[in-house]
Design a protein around this motif. Sequence first.
Motif, PDB file in Angstrom:
ATOM      1  N   ARG A 282       0.832  -1.202   0.000  1.00 13.58           N
ATOM      2  CA  ARG A 282       0.000   0.000   0.000  1.00 13.58           C
ATOM      3  C   ARG A 282       0.872   1.259   0.000  1.00 13.58           C
ATOM      4  NH1 ARG A 282      -5.431  -0.454   1.196  1.00 13.58           N
ATOM      5  NH2 ARG A 282      -5.436   1.686   1.980  1.00 13.58           N
ATOM      6  N   THR A 286       1.071   4.001  -2.985  1.00 14.81           N
ATOM      7  CA  THR A 286       0.723   5.383  -2.651  1.00 14.81           C
ATOM      8  C   THR A 286       1.802   6.348  -3.107  1.00 14.81           C
ATOM      9  OG1 THR A 286      -0.541   4.642  -0.724  1.00 14.81           O
ATOM     10  CG2 THR A 286       0.115   6.954  -0.763  1.00 14.81           C
ATOM     11  N   ASP A 289       1.306   7.537  -6.475  1.00  8.15           N
ATOM     12  CA  ASP A 289       0.012   8.214  -6.663  1.00  8.15           C
ATOM     13  C   ASP A 289      -1.092   7.295  -7.171  1.00  8.15           C
ATOM     14  OD1 ASP A 289       1.024  10.684  -5.804  1.00  8.15           O
ATOM     15  OD2 ASP A 289       1.825  11.096  -7.807  1.00  8.15           O
ATOM     16  N   VAL A 290      -1.080   6.049  -6.733  1.00 11.46           N
ATOM     17  CA  VAL A 290      -2.205   5.157  -7.033  1.00 11.46           C
ATOM     18  C   VAL A 290      -3.390   5.599  -6.184  1.00 11.46           C
ATOM     19  CG1 VAL A 290      -3.046   2.787  -6.862  1.00 11.46           C
ATOM     20  CG2 VAL A 290      -0.724   3.229  -7.664  1.00 11.46           C
ATOM     21  N   SER A 291      -4.571   5.665  -6.772  1.00 11.48           N
ATOM     22  CA  SER A 291      -5.747   6.198  -6.085  1.00 11.48           C
ATOM     23  C   SER A 291      -6.225   5.263  -4.988  1.00 11.48           C
ATOM     24  CB  SER A 291      -6.882   6.424  -7.089  1.00 11.48           C
ATOM     25  OG  SER A 291      -7.343   5.191  -7.607  1.00 11.48           O
ATOM     26  N   SER A 292      -6.980   5.826  -4.058  1.00 10.11           N
ATOM     27  CA  SER A 292      -7.526   5.025  -2.957  1.00 10.11           C
ATOM     28  C   SER A 292      -8.500   3.971  -3.461  1.00 10.11           C
ATOM     29  CB  SER A 292      -8.225   5.947  -1.950  1.00 10.11           C
ATOM     30  OG  SER A 292      -9.283   6.655  -2.564  1.00 10.11           O
ATOM     31  N   GLU A 293      -9.180   4.259  -4.583  1.00  9.65           N
ATOM     32  CA  GLU A 293     -10.107   3.281  -5.155  1.00  9.65           C
ATOM     33  C   GLU A 293      -9.350   2.033  -5.624  1.00  9.65           C
ATOM     34  OE1 GLU A 293     -10.028   6.442  -5.962  1.00  9.65           O
ATOM     35  OE2 GLU A 293     -11.960   7.225  -5.239  1.00  9.65           O
ATOM     36  N   VAL A 294      -8.200   2.254  -6.250  1.00  7.98           N
ATOM     37  CA  VAL A 294      -7.391   1.126  -6.719  1.00  7.98           C
ATOM     38  C   VAL A 294      -6.855   0.342  -5.524  1.00  7.98           C
ATOM     39  CG1 VAL A 294      -5.313   0.448  -7.977  1.00  7.98           C
ATOM     40  CG2 VAL A 294      -6.797   2.244  -8.884  1.00  7.98           C
ATOM     41  N   THR A 296      -8.319  -0.003  -2.716  1.00  4.02           N
ATOM     42  CA  THR A 296      -9.441  -0.794  -2.214  1.00  4.02           C
ATOM     43  C   THR A 296      -9.623  -2.062  -3.030  1.00  4.02           C
ATOM     44  OG1 THR A 296     -10.558   1.210  -1.443  1.00  4.02           O
ATOM     45  CG2 THR A 296     -11.910  -0.764  -1.698  1.00  4.02           C
TER      46      THR A 296
END
Length: 335
Positions: A282, A286, A289-294, A296
């Motif tokens: 994680r 992060t 800049d991988v999104s929080s949706e990805v 999840t």
Amino acid sequence: MMNTSKRAFHWPWEASLTILLIAALVLGRSLSSDFLGAANLSNMLADFTEIALMALPMTLIIVAAEIDLSVASVLGASSALMGVLWHMGLPMPLVIVIVLVAGTLAGLLNGLVIVRLSLPSLAVTIGSLAFFRGLAYVLLGDQAIADFPAAYTAFGINTVGNSFLPQPFVLVLIGAIVFCVLLQATAFGRSLYAIGANPTAAAFSGLDVDRTKLKLFVLSGAMSALAGVVYTLRFTSARGDNGEGFELSVIAAVLFGGVSIFGGRGSMIGVLLSLVIIGVLRNALTLIDVSSEVLTIITGALLLSSVLIPNLFNRWRSMRERRVLAARAAAMAAQ
């Protein structure tokens, strides 16, 4: 003639997790030059502190063939209660004690409903998940309380001395030692494996199954409340939605650590390795800049793989053992 004295080689799941951890560290270093920096390592450890605190008792619960889906909601309700009590003017030490007692009582409520009414923990804790989260919103609504004393919020933010180790993570290290000894080196831990493997046989052997399960849910409630205190101080904010969705990460970490969803099998070492792997992945994603949706989606994929991979691994090992036993029997018959 076949040598029947050789035993089948057992590749432990913890060894696979160690290899995965090394691969995750290499991946993180390749994705970002900041990955192994002291500041980032500190952030990474801090980010899964609360999940680790809740995963420790969850490991014991799942080994005993039960589950607690309300842990994140207890965290949120504890955070909201902490904000309300502080806003009322109570001293912070008293606030923390009351919050921990309230979390313990929440776990006791779960346990009593499960063992006294003989209801499945999955159904009960789905209901209490909604109940405790709703209670958090009743306490604070959509407001936030953020005026906590600096002496306490410093604990949630600062590191130990000049190291990169966050102060709250010390609680995880202490908890890891205590829970590892409890599960792997005590009669209580052995009773959990017996209950998870066959609760009826465990009861006939003299174990108090209901009392043991009640203790587990009480412990889970207390640790979830502690996670709520840490989360509130770390982000210096009490909100009703704090920790929302954390139950998925907690369960994914425990199952990916090799604990069987059917109970009776698993180790605390595997869960600790799993927690670090998930934290590393994680954090590395992060940083790019991988999104929080990805993230999840990745957590959901880990949850699925945590059920599939260990069970496929155990099935392969069982088939291997059966082949060895069959070959041994054939060799003895040929003598």
